[in-house]
Scaffold this active site. Sequence first.
Site, PDB file in Angstrom:
ATOM      1  N   HIS A 126      36.524  28.401  36.174  1.00 57.09           N
ATOM      2  CA  HIS A 126      36.420  27.586  37.400  1.00 57.09           C
ATOM      3  C   HIS A 126      36.574  26.086  37.126  1.00 57.09           C
ATOM      4  O   HIS A 126      36.702  25.298  38.069  1.00 57.09           O
ATOM      5  CB  HIS A 126      35.079  27.814  38.099  1.00 57.09           C
ATOM      6  CG  HIS A 126      34.909  29.201  38.641  1.00 57.09           C
ATOM      7  ND1 HIS A 126      35.824  29.770  39.503  1.00 57.09           N
ATOM      8  CD2 HIS A 126      33.942  30.137  38.435  1.00 57.09           C
ATOM      9  CE1 HIS A 126      35.431  31.008  39.805  1.00 57.09           C
ATOM     10  NE2 HIS A 126      34.295  31.255  39.172  1.00 57.09           N
ATOM     11  N   ASP A 163      38.249  38.731  36.114  1.00 56.44           N
ATOM     12  CA  ASP A 163      36.960  38.356  36.714  1.00 56.44           C
ATOM     13  C   ASP A 163      37.072  38.518  38.236  1.00 56.44           C
ATOM     14  O   ASP A 163      38.146  38.311  38.808  1.00 56.44           O
ATOM     15  CB  ASP A 163      36.650  36.892  36.355  1.00 56.44           C
ATOM     16  CG  ASP A 163      35.254  36.465  36.763  1.00 56.44           C
ATOM     17  OD1 ASP A 163      34.385  36.370  35.884  1.00 56.44           O
ATOM     18  OD2 ASP A 163      35.029  36.218  37.977  1.00 56.44           O
ATOM     19  N   HIS A 165      36.025  36.732  40.525  1.00 56.75           N
ATOM     20  CA  HIS A 165      36.274  35.458  41.204  1.00 56.75           C
ATOM     21  C   HIS A 165      37.621  34.894  40.768  1.00 56.75           C
ATOM     22  O   HIS A 165      38.033  35.064  39.615  1.00 56.75           O
ATOM     23  CB  HIS A 165      35.169  34.448  40.878  1.00 56.75           C
ATOM     24  CG  HIS A 165      33.800  34.937  41.231  1.00 56.75           C
ATOM     25  ND1 HIS A 165      32.952  35.516  40.315  1.00 56.75           N
ATOM     26  CD2 HIS A 165      33.158  34.969  42.425  1.00 56.75           C
ATOM     27  CE1 HIS A 165      31.832  35.865  40.923  1.00 56.75           C
ATOM     28  NE2 HIS A 165      31.925  35.553  42.213  1.00 56.75           N
ATOM     29  N   ASP A 246      32.326  41.126  36.530  1.00 57.32           N
ATOM     30  CA  ASP A 246      31.610  41.088  37.806  1.00 57.32           C
ATOM     31  C   ASP A 246      32.332  41.825  38.933  1.00 57.32           C
ATOM     32  O   ASP A 246      31.849  41.827  40.070  1.00 57.32           O
ATOM     33  CB  ASP A 246      31.260  39.646  38.220  1.00 57.32           C
ATOM     34  CG  ASP A 246      32.362  38.657  37.916  1.00 57.32           C
ATOM     35  OD1 ASP A 246      33.476  39.088  37.566  1.00 57.32           O
ATOM     36  OD2 ASP A 246      32.117  37.441  38.036  1.00 57.32           O
TER      37      ASP A 246
HETATM   38 ZN   LIG Z   1      33.121  35.727  38.218  1.00 62.45          ZN
END
Ligand SMILES: [Zn+2]
Length: 308
Positions: A126, A163, A165, A246
Amino acid sequence: MLVYSHTDCLLKDNGFNHPERKERLDSILESIKQIEDIKINFKEAPFVDMDTISLVHPKKHIEKIFSNIPKSGLIGVENEPYADTMLCTNSKNAILRSCGAGIAAADDLMNNNKRIFCAIRPPGHHAETTKAMGFCFINNIAVTARYLQKRYKINKIAIIDFDVHHGNGTQEIFYNDETVAYGSSHEFPLFPGTGSEQETGVGNIFNAPLKAGVQGKEFLKIFEQKVLNPIDKFKPEVILISAGFDAHTRDPLANINLESKDFYKITKKIVDLGNVHSEGRIISFLEGGYDLLALSESIKEHFLALEI
Ligand SMILES: [Zn+2]
């Protein structure tokens, strides 16, 4: 298999009840040690130096983050609704070693170690060029990609991110760079909000947004079509993985329903690509994953497939 980690990565504290906690890494390392069929060499992650970080992030930006490290307690780095990217007294060493793991792994990779895992925290995908967010400060995988290009003259690198996200930071850093392909599967909409299929960079960004509730079979189909097929055409010389666990059905931060064994299938498909195009050269970086049982099971599946 080579694994980079460091006890400094366990010392980063994000405060009470924060999902990105040291037990995640404890759980991963404990589980890796129990794998009997694979010979694993553990190495200590070194610090990354500022010149290497500056291949991606301006020195001033990183120095500013470090200058905000508190003498005690915690401080958040963000001025936005998700103010949960925290600095504690021990943050600097953990941040520098998480990125340093990738750099040392890159050297080993080019010295004939074909599979390397960086068991690190804080994660990185991120982190944008000049913005720390989503528990991330330095984009570990992006700095490693730049280092491989500069030091070893690798022309084409693929970053594959499973991931749950979207790796907004990795996408932002390479958005106009045709030498790096970025492919990501992620729940959408979900934090951080980026990752639509319309975000294509210069034809090097491959986003596979997934609706909440997707299960393993559908995930794999979409992952293959929208992420792996274009990267197959790209023919990367090295593959880097942003390995977040995740998208597991047990994970508290998202709503994708993968089982632990699905991480074997996902990883195997990436390994197959690496064996065709990249002389088998793969470095995998721990990103997210917030359920301890899911982490301990999924990392085993990831390793078993990486060993092929
Ligand atoms: Zn994540």
